[in-house]
Design an enzyme around this catalytic site. Structure first.
Site, short mmCIF file in Angstrom:
data_model
loop_
_atom_site.label_atom_id
_atom_site.label_comp_id
_atom_site.label_asym_id
_atom_site.label_seq_id
_atom_site.Cartn_x
_atom_site.Cartn_y
_atom_site.Cartn_z
N HIS A 252 -5.98 7.31 -4.19
CA HIS A 252 -4.93 6.32 -4.31
C HIS A 252 -4.64 5.81 -2.90
CE1 HIS A 252 -3.55 8.77 -8.04
NE2 HIS A 252 -4.37 7.80 -8.41
N GLU A 290 -8.86 4.18 -9.48
CA GLU A 290 -8.43 3.49 -10.69
C GLU A 290 -7.31 2.51 -10.37
OE1 GLU A 290 -5.52 5.08 -10.80
OE2 GLU A 290 -5.97 7.15 -10.31
#
Length: 337
Positions: A252, A290
């Site tokens: 992230h 993602e």
């Protein structure tokens, strides 16, 4: 941004400095002002590199320094061919050089060079940590090593003329900047973690005790600019959405400081972050991410660094793009310098 064809000096994480005196057919390198190695080069760049003279350092270290300088000067170069009178035992054992079918000829492959962990990697237990399978929250995965503290990665980016480094997040030191970054409207749009400083303390404290996530601060020239989370994908919420391997790592990413945005900065820190994760454990074969499927800018940046979009899928809180980057692809195509 420096012109790499005119590269004359490189800094090492140890604090030492390489300097070069180069012509079309000669290269002399010095380390901290002391002569290190002198080479003969073919003018067309295709012939083998020959060793004219080596000075104080062991031959393996001197050859490593020369390979680093030559790869940094030309990030498109995929291999260096050496003609040596004596077998370079240490360099062959480490993988810095490999033998060829020609007697006395050896090659340094870019894909091997950037997989050597030192001097970029700080203290790490992951690569030597034994495998022991455990089950947590219904998922079977390897027992993870104790998370590192302090600086874990450092490299001088010759393209930027700046140090890029990664260190572990320290809550008392980094909470105020993390709080400020998360409350930036630009960041909040994608992270959706705006809130009070106590909410952010609780968020970071939870991750600190989570063995599957490592929180990192990214720095340019030792000035913090970004926050990263590196997680083991096998025990993460992403695992049900693809065939996660035991040592896949996920990321992230949050750039908090406005002056460090832009594609040239992303190219530096994203390649450094992925490089660190592949060096941290040689069993890691993929790095995954993602981002939100509508975050076209970040997806584009990742594709520029050789990630590909495997598919889109639905998390409970967002429509996500599954971005994948394999180890072989990264080291074959990376533009580290």
């Amino acid at each position: 941004m420096p012109n790499l064809n005119d590269l004359t000096a490189l800094a090492l994480p140890s604090g030492r400095h390489l300097a070069a005196d180069a012509t079309e057919s000669r290269l002399s390198l010095s380390l901290d002002g002391q002569p290190l190695i002198r080479l003969r080069l073919e003018r067309d760049g295709k012939g083998p590199i020959q060793l004219d003279e080596r000075y104080a350092l062991p031959v393996g270290q001197a050859l490593w320094a020369a390979c680093y300088w030559l790869f940094a000067r030309d990030p498109a170069c995929q291999q260096l061919t050496w003609q040596l009178d004596q077998p370079p035992t240490d360099a062959l054992r480490s993988g810095l050089l490999v033998s060829t079918e020609v007697a006395g000829e050896y090659r340094c492959q870019r894909t091997l060079f950037w997989q050597l962990p030192q001097p970029w990697l700080g203290t790490s237990l992951a690569g030597s940590y034994p495998q022991h399978m455990v089950i947590s929250q219904g998922r079977r995965h390897p027992l993870r090593p104790v998370k590192p503290r302090g600086e874990v990665y450092r490299r001088f980016d010759a393209r930027l003329g700046a140090w890029i480094s990664l260190r572990s997040l320290e809550i008392e030191e980094d909470l105020p900047r993390f709080h400020r970054w998360q409350n930036s409207p630009r960041v909040a749009r994608f992270w959706q973690e705006e809130g009070s400083i106590e909410q952010h303390r609780e968020y970071l404290s939870k991750l600190e005790t989570d063995p599957h996530t490592l929180t990192l601060i990214g720095c340019f020239d030792d000035q913090p600019f970004a926050y990263f989370e590196a997680y083991w994908a096998k025990e993460d919420r992403i695992a049900p959405f693809y065939d996660a391997d035991n040592y896949d790592r996920g990321i992230h990413m949050l750039v908090g400081e406005e002056e460090h945005r832009g594609p040239h900065k992303v190219a530096s820190w994203l390649s450094a972050l992925v490089h660190y994760l592949f060096l941290d454990d040689p069993r890691t074969q993929r790095v995954v991410a993602e981002p939100r499927a509508d975050n076209a800018k970040m997806i584009g940046h990742m594709q520029n660094q050789c990630f590909h979009c495997e598919k889109e899928f639905d998390f409970p809180h967002k429509r996500a793009a599954l971005m994948l980057l394999g180890r072989e692809r990264f080291f074959d195509r990376c533009t580290l310098a």
